[in-house]
Design a protein around this motif. Structure first.
Motif, PDB file in Angstrom:
ATOM      1  N   GLY A 117       5.545  19.978  86.600  1.00 14.49           N
ATOM      2  CA  GLY A 117       6.492  21.073  86.374  1.00 14.49           C
ATOM      3  C   GLY A 117       6.700  20.949  84.887  1.00 14.49           C
ATOM      4  N   ASN A 118       6.766  21.715  84.023  1.00 10.29           N
ATOM      5  CA  ASN A 118       7.372  22.059  82.760  1.00 10.29           C
ATOM      6  C   ASN A 118       8.792  21.525  82.061  1.00 10.29           C
ATOM      7  N   PHE A 119       8.268  21.225  81.335  1.00  5.85           N
ATOM      8  CA  PHE A 119       9.086  20.542  80.605  1.00  5.85           C
ATOM      9  C   PHE A 119      10.691  20.827  80.596  1.00  5.85           C
ATOM     10  N   LEU A 120      11.609  20.750  80.949  1.00  7.02           N
ATOM     11  CA  LEU A 120      13.178  21.137  80.633  1.00  7.02           C
ATOM     12  C   LEU A 120      14.553  20.257  79.837  1.00  7.02           C
ATOM     13  N   MET A 121      14.856  20.291  79.301  1.00  8.75           N
ATOM     14  CA  MET A 121      15.938  19.603  78.192  1.00  8.75           C
ATOM     15  C   MET A 121      17.248  20.013  78.758  1.00  8.75           C
ATOM     16  N   ALA A 122      18.856  19.711  78.566  1.00 10.89           N
ATOM     17  CA  ALA A 122      19.469  20.006  78.447  1.00 10.89           C
ATOM     18  C   ALA A 122      20.007  19.476  77.289  1.00 10.89           C
ATOM     19  N   VAL A 123      20.428  19.854  76.023  1.00 10.47           N
ATOM     20  CA  VAL A 123      20.497  19.176  74.786  1.00 10.47           C
ATOM     21  C   VAL A 123      22.284  19.116  75.104  1.00 10.47           C
ATOM     22  N   ASP A 124      22.748  18.048  74.382  1.00  6.99           N
ATOM     23  CA  ASP A 124      24.265  18.544  74.270  1.00  6.99           C
ATOM     24  C   ASP A 124      24.664  17.582  73.247  1.00  6.99           C
ATOM     25  N   HIS A 125      23.798  16.671  72.070  1.00  3.95           N
ATOM     26  CA  HIS A 125      24.092  16.852  70.684  1.00  3.95           C
ATOM     27  C   HIS A 125      23.070  16.703  69.755  1.00  3.95           C
ATOM     28  N   ASN A 150       4.878  18.923  71.921  1.00  2.00           N
ATOM     29  CA  ASN A 150       5.120  19.916  71.368  1.00  2.00           C
ATOM     30  C   ASN A 150       6.335  20.854  71.682  1.00  2.00           C
ATOM     31  N   VAL A 151       7.573  20.613  71.892  1.00  2.00           N
ATOM     32  CA  VAL A 151       8.661  21.447  72.799  1.00  2.00           C
ATOM     33  C   VAL A 151       8.967  22.620  71.765  1.00  2.00           C
ATOM     34  N   GLU A 152       9.675  23.248  72.413  1.00  2.00           N
ATOM     35  CA  GLU A 152      10.020  25.096  71.775  1.00  2.00           C
ATOM     36  C   GLU A 152      11.552  24.550  72.472  1.00  2.00           C
ATOM     37  N   ILE A 153      11.927  25.080  70.833  1.00  2.00           N
ATOM     38  CA  ILE A 153      13.950  25.790  71.324  1.00  2.00           C
ATOM     39  C   ILE A 153      13.880  27.558  71.739  1.00  2.00           C
ATOM     40  N   PRO A 154      13.983  27.976  72.496  1.00  2.00           N
ATOM     41  CA  PRO A 154      13.399  28.999  72.814  1.00  2.00           C
ATOM     42  C   PRO A 154      14.756  30.050  72.271  1.00  2.00           C
ATOM     43  N   PRO A 190      20.171  20.116  62.360  1.00  2.00           N
ATOM     44  CA  PRO A 190      20.865  20.180  63.104  1.00  2.00           C
ATOM     45  C   PRO A 190      21.801  21.292  63.697  1.00  2.00           C
ATOM     46  N   LYS A 191      22.386  21.704  62.077  1.00  2.47           N
ATOM     47  CA  LYS A 191      24.095  23.026  62.329  1.00  2.47           C
ATOM     48  C   LYS A 191      23.160  24.181  63.427  1.00  2.47           C
ATOM     49  N   LEU A 192      22.173  23.670  63.444  1.00  2.00           N
ATOM     50  CA  LEU A 192      21.548  25.468  64.327  1.00  2.00           C
ATOM     51  C   LEU A 192      21.484  24.918  65.663  1.00  2.00           C
ATOM     52  N   LEU A 193      21.671  24.089  66.061  1.00  2.24           N
ATOM     53  CA  LEU A 193      21.804  23.883  67.178  1.00  2.24           C
ATOM     54  C   LEU A 193      22.406  22.863  67.968  1.00  2.24           C
ATOM     55  N   GLU A 194      23.479  22.705  68.713  1.00  4.43           N
ATOM     56  CA  GLU A 194      24.611  22.065  68.627  1.00  4.43           C
ATOM     57  C   GLU A 194      24.361  21.355  70.134  1.00  4.43           C
ATOM     58  N   ARG A 195      24.540  22.473  71.155  1.00  6.54           N
ATOM     59  CA  ARG A 195      24.105  22.189  72.766  1.00  6.54           C
ATOM     60  C   ARG A 195      22.791  23.128  73.495  1.00  6.54           C
ATOM     61  N   GLY A 196      22.155  23.678  74.137  1.00  6.79           N
ATOM     62  CA  GLY A 196      21.381  23.626  74.759  1.00  6.79           C
ATOM     63  C   GLY A 196      19.962  23.437  75.529  1.00  6.79           C
ATOM     64  N   LEU A 197      19.215  24.302  75.295  1.00  4.42           N
ATOM     65  CA  LEU A 197      18.032  23.851  76.484  1.00  4.42           C
ATOM     66  C   LEU A 197      16.602  23.934  75.203  1.00  4.42           C
ATOM     67  N   ILE A 198      15.828  22.447  75.443  1.00  2.00           N
ATOM     68  CA  ILE A 198      14.771  22.659  74.780  1.00  2.00           C
ATOM     69  C   ILE A 198      13.521  22.483  75.951  1.00  2.00           C
ATOM     70  N   CYS A 199      12.626  23.179  75.795  1.00  2.00           N
ATOM     71  CA  CYS A 199      11.116  23.031  77.088  1.00  2.00           C
ATOM     72  C   CYS A 199       9.645  23.072  76.290  1.00  2.00           C
ATOM     73  N   THR A 200       9.112  22.831  77.501  1.00  2.00           N
ATOM     74  CA  THR A 200       7.457  23.356  76.962  1.00  2.00           C
ATOM     75  C   THR A 200       7.879  24.678  76.154  1.00  2.00           C
ATOM     76  N   PRO A 201       6.354  24.678  75.482  1.00  2.00           N
ATOM     77  CA  PRO A 201       7.024  26.283  74.990  1.00  2.00           C
ATOM     78  C   PRO A 201       6.653  27.305  75.792  1.00  2.00           C
ATOM     79  N   GLU A 202       7.253  28.286  75.526  1.00  2.00           N
ATOM     80  CA  GLU A 202       6.844  29.983  76.258  1.00  2.00           C
ATOM     81  C   GLU A 202       7.192  29.302  78.085  1.00  2.00           C
ATOM     82  N   SER A 203       7.821  28.294  78.234  1.00  2.00           N
ATOM     83  CA  SER A 203       8.302  28.145  79.805  1.00  2.00           C
ATOM     84  C   SER A 203       9.370  29.368  80.353  1.00  2.00           C
ATOM     85  N   LEU A 204      10.441  29.153  79.341  1.00  2.00           N
ATOM     86  CA  LEU A 204      12.053  29.773  79.770  1.00  2.00           C
ATOM     87  C   LEU A 204      11.740  31.164  79.090  1.00  2.00           C
TER      88      LEU A 204
END
Length: 484
Positions: A117-125, A150-154, A190-204
């Motif tokens: 399935g598609n790559f999905l990661m919960a980023v906490d730092h 390639n990973v997307e920060i949606p 790094p200031k643009l993302l503290e927490r959130g999701l990264i994923c396979t491009p266009e999967s979210l």
């Protein structure tokens, strides 16, 4: 963030027992976790002579609390993590911690993981390393990732290449669901993302509204009402959202519902509130239902409309809460939990998407028969206001309280009266009843006023009522009236 946990420890102050926040943790655990260990902490605060009996008492209390949860019978361990509190000398050894470690080892297990399935990661730092790039650390929720992917920060609509990866300080070239990993990319602030999701491009997808299946959390006091606002938590994000509850049509209350799918072909019944044993609507049903057994549907749904768009995968966990409740009030703030079945990506979803959702309200109107015209038609009143356009009701079926079926034929005069055609003709009894009533009326018309009052009293004691029942779909732009 709780959906990445495989085994939880619920830490309870042995001198206080369950507090409001412990109960909320337990609720989240029941929704998002499979196994638990309870830790009774601060046993050093109990006087030595009574310590053992106090621990046993609290253990029994906790077992009772967990009896009706999925954690019934889970291990309960008593410890003092730092005897004497923060001021105590370092030489003080913790109590019971080695036993706790043994319990954790016995409870630990390897969950089944799936790299497909598609790559999905919960980023906490997210932080930068000089000369390397920007590192995002977190837990992989689904799929897998390799060097060079390639990973997307949606949330930012940005795509980056994976330059290097580490797991627990060791370089790796591959990571999959369940792994904790640090992913390094270049030229990203790094200031643009503290927490959130990264994923396979266009999967979210970023959605403005959603249909969810849901269950009320039993400890939440108060009703879940349509049009109410809740804090909706999806993954790391919490946004305000307005809800509208709906259930299957009453005939389908007991039907098996396909899990994790929503059928747009079916009709659904609008609910003023989520139906539960203690809800107002079920009380009304109870009164109508002689046996007093409340009929509740197997599944209920809600339409969530977010105040700002949310980025999330399909079928993700959704929790609705009232986080503005006073934190010191002894009450559960978590109201419901559910699964996101269908997201609406169009900002104009109200025009483009909602008309597909067949949620209806049942409308009921009642009037009276004014007089008989002939064997096959009567004149009715009090069903419509004077200004109502009766033309839109022409052709709708009505029922007389004496049992005849009729059809609205058109307006009659200017005061909101109307003509009803009775295809099978009036029953003789009905005709007698109506003629007697109108004779009384005309007689009273000739006499004095007091008599007239009396006769209208008698008249209203037994008028023939007309009932009109129809469905109207909530999202139908033409507001058509439908009868089965």
């Amino acid at each position: 963030g709780a959906q990445i946990i495989d085994l939880m420890m619920l830490v309870i102050d042995v001198t206080k027992g369950m507090q409001t926040q412990s109960a909320e943790c337990l609720v989240i655990g029941q929704i998002a976790c499979q196994k638990m260990v309870v830790v009774l902490n601060k046993i050093d605060l109990l006087p030595e002579g009574k310590r053992q009996s106090a621990i046993e008492k609290m253990t029994k209390k906790m077992q009772k609390t967990l009896e009706n949860t999925k954690f019934c019978g889970c291990p309960i361990v008593a410890v003092a993590a730092k005897p004497g509190g923060p001021e105590a000398p370092e030489s003080e050894n913790p109590l019971g911690v080695s036993e706790l470690i043994e319990v954790l080892k016995s409870q630990a297990y390897l969950p089944s993981r799936d790299p497909s399935g598609n790559f999905l990661m919960a980023v906490d730092h997210c932080f930068s390393i000089k000369g390397q790039g920007t590192v995002m650390t977190g837990t992989i929720l689904s799929g897998s990732v390799s060097l060079g992917d390639n990973v997307e920060i949606p949330a930012l609509k940005v795509t980056k290449k994976v330059k290097s990866m580490q797991m627990f300080h060791n370089p790796v070239t591959y990571a999959m669901q369940g792994d904790r990993v640090g992913i390094c990319v270049t030229q990203f602030d790094p200031k643009l993302l503290e927490r959130g999701l990264i994923c396979t491009p266009e999967s979210l997808h970023t959605i403005y509204a959603a249909i969810i299946s849901l269950k009320k959390i039993q400890y939440f006091r108060g009703a879940l009402q349509t049009k109410a606002k809740f804090h909706i938590t999806v993954g790391h994000e919490t946004v305000m959202g307005r809800v509208m509850f709906f259930s299957p049509a009453p005939a389908d209350f007991n039907e098996e519902i396909k899990e994790n799918a929503f059928d747009f072909e079916k009709d659904y019944l609008y609910q003023e509130e989520y139906l539960s044993k203690d809800s107002k609507s079920s009380e009304e049903n109870k009164e109508n239902d002689q046996a007093g057994e409340i009929q509740l549907p197997r599944q209920q749904w809600a339409l969530l409309e977010f105040e700002k768009p949310v980025t999330c995968p399909k079928l993700c966990l959704v929790i609705g809460s009232k986080l503005d409740t006073d934190i010191h009030a002894n009450t559960c703030r978590l109201a419901f939990h559910g699964v996101l079945l269908q997201g609406m990506e169009d900002k104009n979803y109200a025009e483009t998407f909602l008309p597909k959702l067949k949620v209806y309200k049942l409308k009921y109107k009642e009037g009276q028969v004014e007089r008989v015209m002939d064997d096959y038609s009567v004149i009715g009143r009090s069903l419509f206001k004077k200004e109502t356009n009766i033309q839109i009701f022409v052709g709708l079926k009505v029922k007389l309280s004496t049992g005849e079926d009729g059809v609205i034929d058109g307006g009659f005069g200017q005061s909101g009266k109307f003509k009803i055609r009775i295809p099978d003709g009036l029953k003789p009894d009905t005709k007698m009843l109506l003629t007697a009533a109108s004779k009384k009326k005309s007689k009273a018309g000739k006499g004095d006023t007091t008599k007239e009052d009396e006769s209208s009293k008698n008249d209203s004691a037994q008028p023939v009522a007309i009932s009109l029942l129809f469905k109207r779909y909530v999202f139908d732009t033409q507001k058509k009236m439908i009868q089965s």
